[in-house]
Design an enzyme around this catalytic site. Structure first.
Site, PDB file in Angstrom:
ATOM      1  CG  HIS A 180      61.317 100.288  15.113  1.00 25.45           C
ATOM      2  ND1 HIS A 180      60.796 100.656  16.693  1.00 25.45           N
ATOM      3  CD2 HIS A 180      62.463 101.182  15.257  1.00 25.45           C
ATOM      4  CE1 HIS A 180      61.917 101.834  16.790  1.00 25.45           C
ATOM      5  NE2 HIS A 180      62.455 102.295  15.536  1.00 25.45           N
ATOM      6  CB  CYS A 267      58.477 100.943  22.050  1.00 28.60           C
ATOM      7  SG  CYS A 267      56.991 101.364  22.483  1.00 28.60           S
TER       8      CYS A 267
HETATM    9  C1  CIR Z   1      58.736 107.042  16.768  1.00 33.74           C
HETATM   10  O1  CIR Z   1      58.442 107.013  15.315  1.00 33.74           O
HETATM   11  O2  CIR Z   1      59.849 107.407  17.013  1.00 33.74           O
HETATM   12  C2  CIR Z   1      58.031 107.256  18.148  1.00 33.74           C
HETATM   13  N1  CIR Z   1      56.652 107.979  17.507  1.00 33.74           N
HETATM   14  C3  CIR Z   1      57.383 105.261  18.377  1.00 33.74           C
HETATM   15  C4  CIR Z   1      58.735 104.712  18.764  1.00 33.74           C
HETATM   16  C5  CIR Z   1      57.947 103.305  18.843  1.00 33.74           C
HETATM   17  N2  CIR Z   1      59.340 102.762  19.400  1.00 33.74           N
HETATM   18  C6  CIR Z   1      59.446 101.589  19.725  1.00 33.74           C
HETATM   19  O3  CIR Z   1      58.275 100.985  18.779  1.00 33.74           O
HETATM   20  N3  CIR Z   1      60.779 100.661  19.326  1.00 33.74           N
END
Ligand code: CIR
Length: 274
Positions: A180, A267
């Site tokens: 991201h 996140c």
């Molecule tokens: C994913 O791949 O969606 C999750 N394992 C990790 C999401 C992390 N989200 C973020 O950094 N905003």
């Protein structure tokens, strides 16, 4: 020291943080992003109990920043549900609910939307738009939107449609080497960002002051900065010391188990002013 950030979307002082508990299924979270990766369903080597303890301390740190922390129950059917940032985007009086970029995560949204609906008007993005909240960085009246594997051009167009009339400028930022935008750029203070070089197109960030993270501390490009206090990840001694030297009150969070699940600090919460 420069003024602290308030990435709440409306200049309202941040008052609340929504978080979601760690599910028992967390070992089945989508593994950390690598360019060109093909998805695997293999379990990640995550210690769920350790993750829960780290999450508790993370919530305490948000509380110590003066935020009211709303802890939503985990959903074991959604191993990534604790990465709550991706499920919504709060701007002014709106909670924008996207279709998340990873199809398997879309069932996470409803509970988050319901929680935000107590405070904000809900606005759902329409297909074919897909977006993860981790791709959106607000700085003042500008929204920097990562164009990543998760967030597409249709989402950027719909944000322009909804937010331009509200006085926001939307800037699209190509993301190529990380999951991201906020894996590589987060707000530290007004007009100043922590920055991981080489993985996002820097041109749309023109004009912002960048504090570049050193090679051994790339994960420290993702921090939470509020009111002169900054939560930084563990194992980033150089960034922690630089920020302390600048007068920030630095708090270090050990998020090792969340990193194994592909996530960083921002996140795990949605911070907003109510
Ligand atoms: C994913 O791949 O969606 C999750 N394992 C990790 C999401 C992390 N989200 C973020 O950094 N905003």
């Amino acid at each position: 020291m420069t003024a602290a950030s308030d990435d709440t979307g409306d200049g309202q002082a941040p008052t609340h943080a929504i978080v979601r508990e760690v599910p028992a299924s967390f070992q089945h979270a989508i593994p950390p992003y690598e360019p060109g990766q093909t998805k695997t369903s293999a379990a990640v080597d995550i210690d769920v109990e350790l993750a829960r303890g780290q999450h508790d301390r993370y919530c305490e740190m948000l509380g110590a920043m003066g935020l009211e922390v709303i802890r939503l129950a985990a959903d074991d059917l959604h191993p990534d549900c604790c990465f709550v940032e991706d499920a919504a985007l709060v701007v002014d009086d709106l909670a924008i609910i996207p279709l998340m970029g990873a199809p398997g995560r879309r069932g996470e949204s409803e509970v988050v939307a319901t929680a935000l609906g107590r405070f904000k008007k809900l606005h759902h993005l329409r297909p074919p738009a897909t977006l993860d909240g981790g791709d959106v960085l607000r700085i003042g009246r500008r929204l920097f939107v990562g164009r990543s594997h998760r967030t597409n051009a249709a989402a950027v167009e719909q944000l322009v449609e909804v937010l331009t009339p509200r006085g926001y400028e939307i800037r699209s930022v190509p993301v190529h080497g990380v999951l991201h935008l906020k894996s590589a750029v987060t707000l530290l203070a007004e007009e100043r960002v922590l920055f991981r070089p080489g993985v996002v197109d820097p041109a749309p960030l023109e004009g912002l002051q960048r504090l570049t993270v050193p090679p051994g501390e790339l994960h420290a490009a993702n921090c939470i900065s509020l009111g002169g206090a900054v939560i930084v990840p563990d194992r980033a001694p150089s960034i922690a010391s630089t920020l302390r030297g600048e007068g920030f009150e630095v708090r270090e969070a050990d998020m090792s188990e969340f990193r194994k699940g592909g996530g960083l600090l921002t996140c795990c919460s949605i911070i907003f002013g109510a």
